[in-house]
Design a protein around this motif. Structure first.
Motif, PDB file in Angstrom:
ATOM      1  N   VAL A  73       0.829  -1.210   0.000  1.00 28.04           N
ATOM      2  CA  VAL A  73       0.000   0.000   0.000  1.00 28.04           C
ATOM      3  C   VAL A  73       0.863   1.260   0.000  1.00 28.04           C
ATOM      4  O   VAL A  73       0.599   2.211  -0.755  1.00 28.04           O
ATOM      5  N   SER A  74       1.907   1.287   0.818  1.00 31.50           N
ATOM      6  CA  SER A  74       2.762   2.489   0.870  1.00 31.50           C
ATOM      7  C   SER A  74       3.522   2.675  -0.444  1.00 31.50           C
ATOM      8  O   SER A  74       3.697   3.817  -0.896  1.00 31.50           O
ATOM      9  N   ALA A  75       3.957   1.578  -1.060  1.00 31.08           N
ATOM     10  CA  ALA A  75       4.657   1.679  -2.347  1.00 31.08           C
ATOM     11  C   ALA A  75       3.726   2.227  -3.416  1.00 31.08           C
ATOM     12  O   ALA A  75       4.107   3.104  -4.210  1.00 31.08           O
ATOM     13  N   ARG A  76       2.494   1.722  -3.439  1.00 26.61           N
ATOM     14  CA  ARG A  76       1.545   2.208  -4.434  1.00 26.61           C
ATOM     15  C   ARG A  76       1.148   3.655  -4.164  1.00 26.61           C
ATOM     16  O   ARG A  76       1.020   4.460  -5.091  1.00 26.61           O
ATOM     17  N   ASN A  77       0.947   4.001  -2.890  1.00 25.91           N
ATOM     18  CA  ASN A  77       0.640   5.395  -2.547  1.00 25.91           C
ATOM     19  C   ASN A  77       1.752   6.331  -3.009  1.00 25.91           C
ATOM     20  O   ASN A  77       1.485   7.417  -3.539  1.00 25.91           O
ATOM     21  N   PHE A  78       2.993   5.905  -2.788  1.00 26.49           N
ATOM     22  CA  PHE A  78       4.139   6.705  -3.238  1.00 26.49           C
ATOM     23  C   PHE A  78       4.117   6.885  -4.751  1.00 26.49           C
ATOM     24  O   PHE A  78       4.262   8.001  -5.263  1.00 26.49           O
ATOM     25  N   ALA A  79       3.940   5.774  -5.474  1.00 32.17           N
ATOM     26  CA  ALA A  79       3.976   5.812  -6.937  1.00 32.17           C
ATOM     27  C   ALA A  79       2.870   6.688  -7.506  1.00 32.17           C
ATOM     28  O   ALA A  79       3.102   7.524  -8.397  1.00 32.17           O
ATOM     29  N   MET A  80       1.642   6.512  -6.989  1.00 30.02           N
ATOM     30  CA  MET A  80       0.511   7.269  -7.515  1.00 30.02           C
ATOM     31  C   MET A  80       0.620   8.749  -7.185  1.00 30.02           C
ATOM     32  O   MET A  80       0.357   9.610  -8.034  1.00 30.02           O
ATOM     33  N   SER A  81       1.002   9.057  -5.957  1.00 32.92           N
ATOM     34  CA  SER A  81       1.095  10.468  -5.562  1.00 32.92           C
ATOM     35  C   SER A  81       2.247  11.162  -6.278  1.00 32.92           C
ATOM     36  O   SER A  81       2.131  12.338  -6.665  1.00 32.92           O
ATOM     37  N   PHE A  82       3.350  10.454  -6.489  1.00 36.24           N
ATOM     38  CA  PHE A  82       4.469  11.031  -7.247  1.00 36.24           C
ATOM     39  C   PHE A  82       4.035  11.293  -8.688  1.00 36.24           C
ATOM     40  O   PHE A  82       4.348  12.340  -9.271  1.00 36.24           O
ATOM     41  N   ASN A  83       3.316  10.337  -9.263  1.00 37.97           N
ATOM     42  CA  ASN A  83       2.817  10.500 -10.624  1.00 37.97           C
ATOM     43  C   ASN A  83       1.899  11.711 -10.744  1.00 37.97           C
ATOM     44  O   ASN A  83       2.023  12.518 -11.681  1.00 37.97           O
ATOM     45  N   ARG A  84       0.985  11.850  -9.804  1.00 37.13           N
ATOM     46  CA  ARG A  84       0.055  12.981  -9.844  1.00 37.13           C
ATOM     47  C   ARG A  84       0.801  14.308  -9.652  1.00 37.13           C
ATOM     48  O   ARG A  84       0.442  15.316 -10.263  1.00 37.13           O
ATOM     49  N   TYR A  85       1.840  14.283  -8.812  1.00 33.44           N
ATOM     50  CA  TYR A  85       2.596  15.514  -8.549  1.00 33.44           C
ATOM     51  C   TYR A  85       3.347  15.982  -9.800  1.00 33.44           C
ATOM     52  O   TYR A  85       3.239  17.143 -10.200  1.00 33.44           O
ATOM     53  N   VAL A  86       4.093  15.086 -10.424  1.00 36.91           N
ATOM     54  CA  VAL A  86       4.912  15.506 -11.571  1.00 36.91           C
ATOM     55  C   VAL A  86       4.080  15.693 -12.843  1.00 36.91           C
ATOM     56  O   VAL A  86       4.517  16.383 -13.771  1.00 36.91           O
ATOM     57  N   ASP A  87       2.883  15.103 -12.863  1.00 36.79           N
ATOM     58  CA  ASP A  87       2.044  15.209 -14.065  1.00 36.79           C
ATOM     59  C   ASP A  87       0.979  16.293 -13.977  1.00 36.79           C
ATOM     60  O   ASP A  87       0.136  16.398 -14.871  1.00 36.79           O
ATOM     61  N   PHE A 140       7.484   2.773   3.489  1.00 35.98           N
ATOM     62  CA  PHE A 140       7.900   1.632   2.678  1.00 35.98           C
ATOM     63  C   PHE A 140       9.286   1.142   3.076  1.00 35.98           C
ATOM     64  O   PHE A 140       9.501  -0.061   3.283  1.00 35.98           O
ATOM     65  N   VAL A 141      10.242   2.055   3.221  1.00 42.96           N
ATOM     66  CA  VAL A 141      11.606   1.676   3.592  1.00 42.96           C
ATOM     67  C   VAL A 141      11.637   1.110   5.012  1.00 42.96           C
ATOM     68  O   VAL A 141      12.318   0.100   5.275  1.00 42.96           O
ATOM     69  N   LEU A 142      10.900   1.722   5.919  1.00 41.46           N
ATOM     70  CA  LEU A 142      10.847   1.230   7.303  1.00 41.46           C
ATOM     71  C   LEU A 142      10.232  -0.167   7.362  1.00 41.46           C
ATOM     72  O   LEU A 142      10.717  -1.041   8.090  1.00 41.46           O
ATOM     73  N   THR A 143       9.186  -0.381   6.591  1.00 41.43           N
ATOM     74  CA  THR A 143       8.558  -1.707   6.530  1.00 41.43           C
ATOM     75  C   THR A 143       9.535  -2.735   5.992  1.00 41.43           C
ATOM     76  O   THR A 143       9.625  -3.860   6.511  1.00 41.43           O
ATOM     77  N   ALA A 144      10.277  -2.361   4.938  1.00 41.92           N
ATOM     78  CA  ALA A 144      11.281  -3.267   4.369  1.00 41.92           C
ATOM     79  C   ALA A 144      12.333  -3.642   5.419  1.00 41.92           C
ATOM     80  O   ALA A 144      12.795  -4.786   5.474  1.00 41.92           O
ATOM     81  N   TYR A 145      12.705  -2.679   6.263  1.00 43.60           N
ATOM     82  CA  TYR A 145      13.675  -2.936   7.332  1.00 43.60           C
ATOM     83  C   TYR A 145      13.172  -4.038   8.271  1.00 43.60           C
ATOM     84  O   TYR A 145      13.944  -4.910   8.698  1.00 43.60           O
ATOM     85  N   PHE A 146      11.897  -4.008   8.593  1.00 37.30           N
ATOM     86  CA  PHE A 146      11.334  -4.989   9.521  1.00 37.30           C
ATOM     87  C   PHE A 146      11.073  -6.338   8.846  1.00 37.30           C
ATOM     88  O   PHE A 146      10.857  -7.341   9.531  1.00 37.30           O
ATOM     89  N   ILE A 147      11.085  -6.376   7.521  1.00 38.40           N
ATOM     90  CA  ILE A 147      10.871  -7.647   6.816  1.00 38.40           C
ATOM     91  C   ILE A 147      12.155  -8.475   6.825  1.00 38.40           C
ATOM     92  O   ILE A 147      12.217  -9.545   7.423  1.00 38.40           O
ATOM     93  N   ASN A 148      13.190  -7.988   6.146  1.00 37.78           N
ATOM     94  CA  ASN A 148      14.504  -8.641   6.195  1.00 37.78           C
ATOM     95  C   ASN A 148      15.535  -7.755   5.484  1.00 37.78           C
ATOM     96  O   ASN A 148      15.192  -6.726   4.885  1.00 37.78           O
ATOM     97  N   SER A 149      16.801  -8.171   5.518  1.00 37.44           N
ATOM     98  CA  SER A 149      17.890  -7.343   4.988  1.00 37.44           C
ATOM     99  C   SER A 149      17.789  -7.148   3.477  1.00 37.44           C
ATOM    100  O   SER A 149      18.045  -6.047   2.970  1.00 37.44           O
ATOM    101  N   LEU A 150      17.435  -8.197   2.735  1.00 39.30           N
ATOM    102  CA  LEU A 150      17.339  -8.066   1.281  1.00 39.30           C
ATOM    103  C   LEU A 150      16.225  -7.104   0.896  1.00 39.30           C
ATOM    104  O   LEU A 150      16.384  -6.295  -0.034  1.00 39.30           O
ATOM    105  N   ALA A 151      15.111  -7.171   1.600  1.00 43.94           N
ATOM    106  CA  ALA A 151      14.005  -6.248   1.345  1.00 43.94           C
ATOM    107  C   ALA A 151      14.460  -4.804   1.553  1.00 43.94           C
ATOM    108  O   ALA A 151      14.109  -3.908   0.778  1.00 43.94           O
ATOM    109  N   LEU A 152      15.244  -4.582   2.596  1.00 44.67           N
ATOM    110  CA  LEU A 152      15.751  -3.230   2.872  1.00 44.67           C
ATOM    111  C   LEU A 152      16.682  -2.754   1.754  1.00 44.67           C
ATOM    112  O   LEU A 152      16.565  -1.621   1.286  1.00 44.67           O
ATOM    113  N   TYR A 153      17.593  -3.618   1.314  1.00 51.44           N
ATOM    114  CA  TYR A 153      18.528  -3.239   0.250  1.00 51.44           C
ATOM    115  C   TYR A 153      17.809  -2.901  -1.053  1.00 51.44           C
ATOM    116  O   TYR A 153      18.242  -2.032  -1.807  1.00 51.44           O
TER     117      TYR A 153
END
Length: 281
Positions: free
Chosen positions: A49-63, A99-112
């Motif tokens: 959800v956070s990844a999609r929110n980021f993508a959609m809001s960034f798209n709306r901002y630059v467009d 999104f990045v914080l969630t990746a941190y709590f998932i595992n190291s590869l997700a964070l990278y």
């Protein structure tokens, strides 16, 4: 507060999360060979959800400059003043951080992988200004979902997850081509690099069919790679039938593109997920 939430919901079209969510959980179910636990369910939802929110809001901002000129998009909250640019930027930053914080709590590869994923998600919004590969970039953006799912469970990337992701890439790119037919004249006028504006309707329909043919092939290879059973093959067969129906709808009447885009593709992801769950269980 209710009005603000409604405006942001309209900004990011939250209901369209249905396109990416089923496939991250398809990957998680297959990777775990069943139930993957409440912790990963929560973290997977939060990441998606956070990844999609980021993508959609960034798209709306630059467009927003482009959207203001297009009658189809001129009433978006990012254009008509309901959500100002400062709030949009804050929303983008907050969701990137989540999104990045969630990746941190998932595992190291997700964070990278979290920052490169955000770069890809943002890239789609810029690509259409100079390349018709924007449709593929959008496909890659959603195609990252299954890879994220298997990384969350196994802390690695498997062959079958790559095949599943490639199927998603061409599925999304294929239906984005159909959706882009609505803006063919506007894109020509503004010099935007969409495939419909460059190659025309007939060629776009053909490319979309080829992409969806590749979708079925890659999903079939995905099932074979993870040694899926009867229900997994049914999932691919049903997906193929629904994609065929989608093209049939659009070929008959371009005015029904919304029906083909939202209804058919929304159901496709859910049905595919249900059959894979039945197969694994």
């Amino acid at each position: 507060m209710k009005k603000i939430l409604q405006d942001f919901n309209e900004l990011i079209m939250f209901k369209h999360s249905i396109f990416s969510l089923p496939f991250i959980f398809v990957a998680m179910v297959v990777a775990a060979e069943g139930w993957f636990g409440w912790r990963l369910l929560f973290l997977g939802l939060l990441a998606a959800v956070s990844a999609r929110n980021f993508a959609m809001s960034f798209n709306r901002y630059v467009d927003r400059d482009i959207d203001a000129k297009n009658p189809r998009t001129a009433s978006r909250p990012s254009v008509d003043g309901r959500i100002d640019t400062n709030k949009q930027l804050l929303f983008i930053v907050i969701n990137a951080f989540i999104f990045v914080l969630t990746a941190y709590f998932i595992n190291s590869l997700a964070l990278y992988l979290s920052i490169p994923i955000l770069v890809v998600l943002a890239g789609y919004s810029l690509f259409k200004r100079f390349s018709s590969f924007a449709h593929i970039i959008l496909g890659i953006s959603l195609g990252l979902a299954p890879i994220a799912g298997v990384v969350a469970v196994k802390n690695s990337v498997t062959l079958w997850s790559l095949l599943l992701s490639l199927g998603v890439v061409f599925w999304v790119a294929g239906f984005d081509l159909l959706y882009s037919l609505q803006d063919i004249e506007f894109d020509k006028k503004e010099g935007l690099h969409s495939i419909p504006s460059i190659y025309g309707e007939k060629c776009t329909l053909l490319i979309s069919k080829i992409f969806h043919g590749l979708t079925v092939v890659f999903w079939l290879l995905f099932v074979m790679a993870y040694h899926g059973g009867f229900f997994a093959y049914v999932a691919v067969a049903v997906a193929a039938a629904m994609l065929y129906k989608e093209h049939e709808i659009v070929n008959k009447d371009f005015k029904k593109i919304d029906k083909a885009f939202f209804t058919m593709n929304g159901y496709l992801g859910i049905i595919f997920f249900i059959f894979i769950v039945l197969d694994i269980m």
